[in-house]
Structures are given as structure tokens and as C-alpha cells.
Write an enzyme that holds these catalytic residues in place. Structure first.
Site, mmCIF file in Angstrom:
data_model
loop_
_atom_site.group_PDB
_atom_site.id
_atom_site.type_symbol
_atom_site.label_atom_id
_atom_site.label_comp_id
_atom_site.label_asym_id
_atom_site.label_seq_id
_atom_site.Cartn_x
_atom_site.Cartn_y
_atom_site.Cartn_z
ATOM 1 N N TRP A 109 1.024 -1.016 0.231
ATOM 2 C CA TRP A 109 0.156 0.112 0.041
ATOM 3 C C TRP A 109 1.140 1.500 0.148
ATOM 4 O O TRP A 109 0.277 2.245 -0.399
ATOM 5 C CB TRP A 109 -0.957 -0.123 1.172
ATOM 6 C CG TRP A 109 -0.878 0.552 2.318
ATOM 7 C CD1 TRP A 109 0.526 -0.845 3.171
ATOM 8 C CD2 TRP A 109 -0.678 1.457 2.985
ATOM 9 N NE1 TRP A 109 0.778 0.359 4.197
ATOM 10 C CE2 TRP A 109 -0.368 2.118 4.283
ATOM 11 C CE3 TRP A 109 -1.700 2.570 2.899
ATOM 12 C CZ2 TRP A 109 0.087 2.710 5.027
ATOM 13 C CZ3 TRP A 109 -1.206 3.603 3.482
ATOM 14 C CH2 TRP A 109 -1.028 3.871 4.836
ATOM 15 N N HIS A 111 2.134 8.506 7.955
ATOM 16 C CA HIS A 111 2.042 8.449 9.704
ATOM 17 C C HIS A 111 1.113 9.496 9.834
ATOM 18 O O HIS A 111 -0.269 8.670 11.272
ATOM 19 C CB HIS A 111 3.643 9.289 10.031
ATOM 20 C CG HIS A 111 3.183 8.883 11.777
ATOM 21 N ND1 HIS A 111 3.486 7.513 12.006
ATOM 22 C CD2 HIS A 111 3.555 8.647 12.958
ATOM 23 C CE1 HIS A 111 3.452 6.819 13.221
ATOM 24 N NE2 HIS A 111 3.247 8.142 14.146
ATOM 25 N N HIS A 127 10.473 7.510 11.001
ATOM 26 C CA HIS A 127 11.039 6.301 12.103
ATOM 27 C C HIS A 127 10.685 5.140 11.675
ATOM 28 O O HIS A 127 10.842 4.577 11.173
ATOM 29 C CB HIS A 127 9.777 6.554 13.175
ATOM 30 C CG HIS A 127 8.748 6.636 12.982
ATOM 31 N ND1 HIS A 127 7.820 7.019 14.253
ATOM 32 C CD2 HIS A 127 7.773 5.951 12.429
ATOM 33 C CE1 HIS A 127 6.654 6.709 13.600
ATOM 34 N NE2 HIS A 127 6.709 6.167 12.597
#
Lengths: 530, 43
Positions: free
Chosen positions: A147, A258, A307
Site C-alpha cells: 500500500w 504517519h 521512523h
């Protein structure tokens, strides 16, 4: 938070001369926030089973080592499409459905501020979903690069990539239009006296989520547009051969990706913040700290994106920054978990189905949160990266986290929506089957990841066989127990014990002052809030 | 006070202005990101 009404006129139906239209046109042309909320929720439910079916294909294939049912190319299409469908087609529309149904009622507004835009926002979705699913039947199959659509792998896709990107554009457009509507509604349509710091937590979490959507969805749209031109129009934004930078795409994707996690989880927090006080028979502990924690999480979510890509080889200073900023998110999140726990502390607790889902959310989302802190540690992440530990982590956040909140919210507000109480016994059975199933599915994946099993593979070494078998059994248990949810919802719509206006024992909020089922038009005259 | 039957024109103007501002901001981010990446890659 105080939402006491003074002689509200919610039950005044004198002006309700026009009810819903009849037949199909009611649903096609509706501008009513409750109808549109229902459409969103139904669409999400259908997509839950479409995406869930793909998950079961994946788990059936992984039940034992070797290739059983599908070829590796199709397996990759399943992992990609499962994620795209669940994120953009299921969980996000589900929460927009809740927002549509509840926000106007919670703030004392007669409807959303932009009702026709609201209709359009929804009706984009079925077309986008169909286009996305249709790629599976095209030459070369659907997108299969995950994805995250990372180049250069995704640039090797067939022509179906153009359709997938178009679908992502449409889904993103629907989200942006929905977010515009929510922001404008909350900022302009609140009843007199409903100041910002009197709004229910669900409204607050959605307002902040809507701002996040406005900030990051265009970034995804920009990223996939550049992918499209790289693949079909000869540009080299992300193609190293033409001077482009593939890692740049990862930065762009995760600048969207995120915050997207929090776009999904913040409305969940909002629902949990409505459920726990109701069944604790106490006001929410630390309301204003909950608001500031939500805003803090939203801000931090925008400065932690790399991250996800510690292993690309970034400078040490970059690793340190993203490690520290990620760990900071644990603080406002802990404020929330503490406040929910403090709300329950010495409360007069009862354990109806919504409360069971909320308590399970508290424990199981925290597991996902803790494994998130583990992965924030850059040197340790090198070990976890692209293993099943990651799969376990984000599924704990998204399934017993976001999905449990959505299911709990559905049980919580079903009596208000339908006018009938759902079957409590069946609801509790559904909860326990789901809770056992979800842990059987995802907890063993921590062990698999720590032992080194990579994600997105259709076959694996025999040492991983046992926990994979357990995980697959859990997935089928969890998947099929959701059929029970459909049965309970249908049964509740068709009849059952009549729900009172309050439904629960003295709940707080304007939505509980209108009759059950909520009239087609609520708040012809704005209620007064003390 | 606003009712469905009597929508305040000032409120309507405010809603429209707010919607255009938020939508315009989203469009701006979309364009800026593509321009920024193009400049980065070209540079």
C-alpha cells in the site's frame, strides 16, 4: 464539559413537513446528515468484508509453509489491496459515517454546513472503490507493491496502476471534502453557548482529525500524481535512472502516512471518550487535558514520519530526531490512557457491549502503542524492520484499536439510530469471539517477527509454521464472528425493545436529548447550552 | 439563531468563505509539494 439544555426544542416537529424521499432517490440525492452517515457506515461495513476476505486469502495461504492456494503475484496483490481497501475504503469512511451522524447532533446543529458537498463526498466513494477493485481483473492484475506504493517497484506495475492511482485520488478527494465539511460545521454551526471547550470529545477529536486530513491528504495526492507521471509520462521524480530520488517518495509518502495513522486513531479516541464516562457514570476525567493531548498527538504525528524508514541510511542526527520525537508521542497518549482509567476509577461501572469493546480497546491498543515505542528505538528497529513484528504492531493499533472503537461506537449509538435496543447477549458473545480471535491472530505475529519472519511473503521457513497456523485459525475465527455483528445490526434495525431518548443511564450530551430513533431533522431551533 | 427554514445570509457567507479557505489551503499544499519535489530533483 457541560452540555445542559434549557428548554430545547429538539422534539418540535412542527416544521418537519418534509421527511425523507421515497425509494432509491432518498439515498442518491439525500443531503441529510443522518442518511449520509448511514450510507458511509453501510459502505464501510461492505468494505470490511471485502478487505476481510482478502485478509483471509492471505491467512489461508500462510496457514502452512509452501504455496497452497494462490500464486505469489496474486498474494502480493492481496496484501496491497487489503491495506488500501481497509484504510481508505473501510475504517476512514466508517469514522466519517460516525461524524456525519453524531457531530451535528452533538453540537446542536440542524445538519452539516455543506449538505450537498456532503452527498458528493460520499458518492465519490463507491466509484473509487469499484475502480480500485476492478484493477484485480485487469491485465497483469492489481497493484502489488504494497500500500506504500514505493518506487521503483511500483513503477514496474502494469497499466492498472493508473486506475489504482485514480482511485486513490478520488478517495483522497472524498476525505478532503469531508474534512472541509466537518471543519466548517464545527466552526460555524454550534448551538449558542456550545463553546469550543464544551464540545464533546468526539467532536474535538474529529475537528483535529479534519485539520490533519487537510494537511496531509494533498501530500499523498501530490506523491501519487508524480508516480503517475513517472510511470506513464516519462518524468523522473522518483526514477534514479533519470536523476530522480526514490527515497524522496518514501519521505513524501510517510509525511502523509504517519499522520494517517492518527487520522484513523483520533476519532477512535473520541468514541472511547464518549463510551467510558457513560458506563462509568462519571464525567470524563481531565477533559481539557484530553483536548490538549489530542492536539499534541496531532502536532507530533507530523514530525515523526522518517521512523518508518530508519533503514534507508539517514544521518545519525536524523535518526536521533525521529527517534526522540516518536517517543514523545507516548506522553500525550499516556495522558489519554490515564484519563480513561481515572474516569473508570471508583465509577459505578457496568459492562454492556460498548463498554466491553472500550475496555478491550484500552488494553489492546496499549499493546500496539508499547510495541510502537519499541520500534521507535532506531538501532532496534533495524532488527524489526519489514518483519511480522511490524504487522503485529500496526494490526494491534488498527484492529483492536480503531475497529473495536468503531464497533463499540456502533453498539453505543445503534439504539439512537434505530430506536431499538440491540440484543445484549449476542453483543457480548460477539465481543468475546472478536477479542479471542483478534489476539489469536495478531499476538503470535510478534513472535514470528522477532524470530525473523519477513512480511509480504507467501511462503516461509518451516520454523515459523506453528505460530502461523495459530494466527490463521484466529483470523478465521475473528473474520466469521463479524457475520454475527451484521446479524445483530440487522436484527436491531428490524425491531427489538424500544429505546428511550436517553438509551443509557443518564448519559451526557445533546444527542441523548432527542428521541430514539433520532428524528429525520433535529434541532429546528438551536438548543441553548448552559 | 439559525434554523433550517431561515438561514442567515451572513452565516452562509461565512460558511462559504471558510470552506474556500480550507479547500484552497489543501490545493496549495498539493501544488507546493509537486513544485518542491520538481525543484529538488532538478537541482
Amino acid at each position: 464539559m457541560t452540555t445542559i439544555t434549557q428548554g430545547h426544542a429538539a422534539q418540535d416537529h412542527a416544521h418537519d413537513s418534509h421527511g425523507p424521499a421515497r425509494g432509491l432517490s432518498r439515498w442518491l440525492f439525500t443531503t441529510n446528515h443522518k442518511d449520509i452517515g448511514t450510507l458511509y457506515l453501510l459502505f464501510a461495513l461492505v468494505m470490511l468484508f471485502v478487505g476481510g476476505g482478502m485478509a483471509l486469502v492471505i491467512r489461508a495461504e500462510l496457514f502452512q509453509p509452501g504455496l497452497q492456494f494462490v500464486n505469489p503475484e496474486f498474494f502480493n496483490q492481496m496484501t496491497t489491496m487489503h491495506a488500501l481497501i481497509m484504510v481508505f475504503g473501510m475504517i476512514m469512511p466508517a469514522f466519517v459515517g460516525f461524524a456525519n451522524w453524531m457531530i451535528p447532533m452533538m453540537i446542536g446543529a440542524p445538519d452539516m454546513a455543506l449538505p450537498r458537498l456532503n452527498n458528493w463526498s460520499f458518492w465519490i466513494l463507491p466509484f473509487a472503490g469499484t475502480i480500485l477493485l476492478s484493477t484485480l481483473f485487469m491485465d497483469g492484475g492489481g497493484p502489488a507493491a504494497g500500500w506504500t506504493l514505493y518506487p521503483p517497484l511500483v513503477l514496474q506495475s502494469g497499466n492498472s496502476l493508473a486506475f489504482a492511482i485514480f482511485a486513490v485520488h478520488l478517495l483522497g478527494m472524498s476525505s478532503i471534502l469531508g474534512a472541509i465539511n466537518i471543519i466548517v460545521t464545527v466552526m460555524n454551526m454550534r448551538a449558542p453557548g456550545m463553546t469550543l471547550l464544551k464540545m464533546p470529545m468526539f467532536v474535538w477529536t474529529w475537528l483535529i482529525t479534519a485539520y490533519l486530513l487537510i494537511l496531509v491528504m494533498p501530500v499523498l495526492a501530490g506523491g501519487v500524481t508524480m508516480l503517475l507521471t513517472d510511470r506513464f509520462f516519462g518524468t523522473s521524480f522518483f526514477q534514479a535512472a533519470g536523476g530522480g530520488d526514490p527515497v524522496l517518495f518514501q519521505h513524501i509518502f510517510w509525511f502523509f502516512g504517519h499522520p494517517e495513522v492518527y487520522i484513523i486513531i483520533l476519532p477512535s479516541f473520541g468514541i472511547i471518550s464518549q463510551i467510558i464516562p457513560t458506563f462509568s457514570r462519571k464525567p470524563l476525567f481531565g477533559y481539557s487535558s484530553m483536548v490538549y493531548a489530542t492536539a499534541g498527538i496531532a502536532f507530533l504525528s507530523c514530525i515523526v514520519w522518517a521512523h518508518h524508514m530508519f533503514t534507508v541510511g539517514m544521518p545519525l542526527a536524523g535518526q536521533m530526531f525521529f527517534m526522540m520525537s516518536t517517543m514523545l508521542i507516548a506522553i500525550p497518549t499516556a495522558v489519554k490512557v490515564f484519563n480513561w482509567t481515572a474516569t473508570m476509577w471508583r465509577g459505578s461501572l457496568s459492562f454492556e457491549t460498548p463498554m466491553l469493546f472500550a475496555i478491550a480497546f484500552l488494553f489492546l491498543f496499549s499493546i500496539g502503542g508499547f510495541s510502537g515505542v519499541m520500534m521507535a528505538i532506531a538501532p532496534v528497529d533495524f532488527q524489526y524492520h519489514d518483519t511480522y513484528f511490524i504487522v503485529a504492531h500496526f494490526h494491534y493499533v488498527l484492529v483492536p484499536g480503531a475497529l473495536f472503537a468503531a464497533i463499540g461506537g456502533a453498539y453505543f449509538w445503534l439504539p439512537k439510530w434505530t430506536g431499538h435496543m440491540y440484543d445484549e447477549t449476542l453483543g457480548k458473545i460477539h465481543f468475546w469471539l472478536s477479542a479471542v480471535g483478534v489476539n489469536l491472530t495478531f499476538f503470535p505475529q510478534h513472535f514470528l517477527g522477532l524470530a525473523g519472519m519477513p512480511r509480504r511473503i507467501p511462503d516461509y521457513a518451516t520454523q515459523f509454521a506453528d505460530w502461523n497456523a495459530v494466527s490463521s485459525v484466529g483470523a478465521f475465527l475473528f473474520g466469521f464472528s463479524q457475520l454475527m455483528f451484521v446479524y445483530i445490526v440487522v436484527k436491531c434495525i428490524r425491531g427489538g425493545k424500544q429505546a428511550t431518548a436517553q438509551v443509557w443511564d443518564n448519559p451526557e450530551g445533546l444527542e441523548w436529548t432527542v428521541p430514539s430513533p433520532a428524528p429525520y431533522h433535529t434541532f429546528d431551533e438551536a438548543p441553548l447550552i448552559k | 439563531m439559525t434554523t433550517r427554514q431561515d438561514i442567515d445570509p451572513e452565516l452562509q457567507r461565512r460558511i462559504r468563505r471558510n470552506a474556500l479557505m480550507v479547500g484552497g489551503f489543501a490545493l496549495l499544499i498539493f501544488v507546493l509539494y509537486i513544485v518542491a519535489v520538481a525543484l529538488k530533483v532538478a537541482g
